[in-house]
Design a protein around this motif. Sequence first.
Motif, short mmCIF file in Angstrom:
data_model
loop_
_atom_site.label_atom_id
_atom_site.label_comp_id
_atom_site.label_asym_id
_atom_site.label_seq_id
_atom_site.Cartn_x
_atom_site.Cartn_y
_atom_site.Cartn_z
N MET A 2 76.54 4.66 67.41
CA MET A 2 76.62 4.74 65.95
C MET A 2 76.96 3.38 65.36
O MET A 2 76.36 2.94 64.37
CB MET A 2 77.68 5.77 65.55
N GLY A 5 73.90 1.04 65.78
CA GLY A 5 72.86 1.31 64.79
C GLY A 5 73.24 0.78 63.42
O GLY A 5 72.41 0.17 62.72
N PHE A 20 70.66 5.44 66.51
CA PHE A 20 71.12 6.72 65.97
C PHE A 20 70.41 7.89 66.65
O PHE A 20 70.99 8.93 66.91
CB PHE A 20 70.88 6.78 64.46
N GLU A 21 69.11 7.69 66.92
CA GLU A 21 68.35 8.74 67.60
C GLU A 21 68.89 8.96 69.01
O GLU A 21 68.99 10.10 69.49
CB GLU A 21 66.87 8.35 67.64
N PRO A 33 75.39 11.58 63.58
CA PRO A 33 74.16 10.88 63.98
C PRO A 33 72.92 11.36 63.22
O PRO A 33 72.04 10.54 62.92
CB PRO A 33 74.05 11.21 65.48
N ALA A 36 73.07 9.65 59.85
CA ALA A 36 72.82 8.21 59.96
C ALA A 36 71.35 7.92 60.23
O ALA A 36 70.76 7.00 59.65
CB ALA A 36 73.70 7.61 61.05
N TRP A 37 70.75 8.72 61.12
CA TRP A 37 69.34 8.52 61.45
C TRP A 37 68.47 8.86 60.25
O TRP A 37 67.50 8.16 59.94
CB TRP A 37 68.98 9.36 62.67
#
Length: 401
Positions: A2, A5, A20-21, A33, A36-37
């Motif tokens: 995290m 990213g 993130f992925e 996540p 965030a992604w």
Amino acid sequence: LMMLGGARLAMGDTAGARAFEQAIALDPHSPAPFRAWGDALIRTFRQDEAALVLREGVRILGDDPALLLSLSYALNVAGGASPQEERAWHQRLAMASGGGQVRPGGSRTGESGRPLRVAILSADFREHSCAFFLLAPLKAIDPARVALFLYSTTRQPDSYTERFQTLGTWRDCGRLSVEQVVSQARADAIDLLIDASGWTVASHIPALAARLAPVQVSYLGYPATTGLTTMDFRIVDATTDPHGSDADCTERLLRLAGCFVCFSPETDWPTPALTPFQRGVGPPVFGSFNNAAKISPGVVALWSRVLRQTPGSRLLLKAAGFQGAYGERLRERFVSAGVEAARIEFADFSPTTAEHMRLYSRVDVALDPFPYNGTTTTCEALWMGVPVVSLTGDRHRARVG
């Protein structure tokens, strides 16, 4: 992952956001996540993919409030859901955020003949796009009929804030708890509360769910239904929300005659100036100064057609999300759609609104994004004499243009 990213995104390394992925693969039962992604995909102009990621997060994790909020935003910029489906998502968001309990309104008991006590709740009593639409109506209020209260959660006050402070009784609510805001509204005996932020300021929602006034109204700040059972009305007009669209909202729609917003230009803004094209020199320049998140794959595809069919034309884009690698990534999208890289230009940040407005003198035709139209940017362009081409959709945010 995290932190990695986030660091890569901050450095403009858009490909690095795939961390993130990887975080999702390691911990698919954490909402962070997914959010965030999804945000990274929106920032890299892959809004449709962001909506899919966030839908998957909700499928796995259930109705996490933060995840539902991210999904609602992604659907605003990406589209892909029917008006009825978006209403259902917002209702789930409201329920998960504590806004699903029915707290009926009613008449406030008090002395007869006194002015109606109206409060405006907003985080944008500052130099912000919403402020351009709030100043003129609030200035026009007759204090003999309406006692105006301004409930502000503005975190960065400026000269605009000082102008709002003169319009009514000022309440600085930014550091108050939900219970304290509710107590303040009770003490002020507010009859009618107008929320001008909606889900753009999620921290307002618990207070609105607790009901700050017998009648609560949503206006201006959010382009869709709130889903809140305690939000009684929503102010729109017959163009943004045609008759027959009432079922798409949990609120009762109040349609103002004409346009639902009132734009207030500043006295120091420049006068419109002729562009080279208007003087008969060279091809036209198209432009869009809208939020970068609104430039979705569908927008790139259609605007690329416009450029291909207008030989020699250029596209001038201006927003906070076009710096460095982000802008280059977007330019590559246009190149992939058959537009030469040199025809896409990004304007730098303008330190003042007046300088921002002066940049419209370089634009011949403004292009309105979809399915999330511009509002402030459209009014700015028209004020500066720049015609706007808008693609009409089937709901409020796609009909504002």
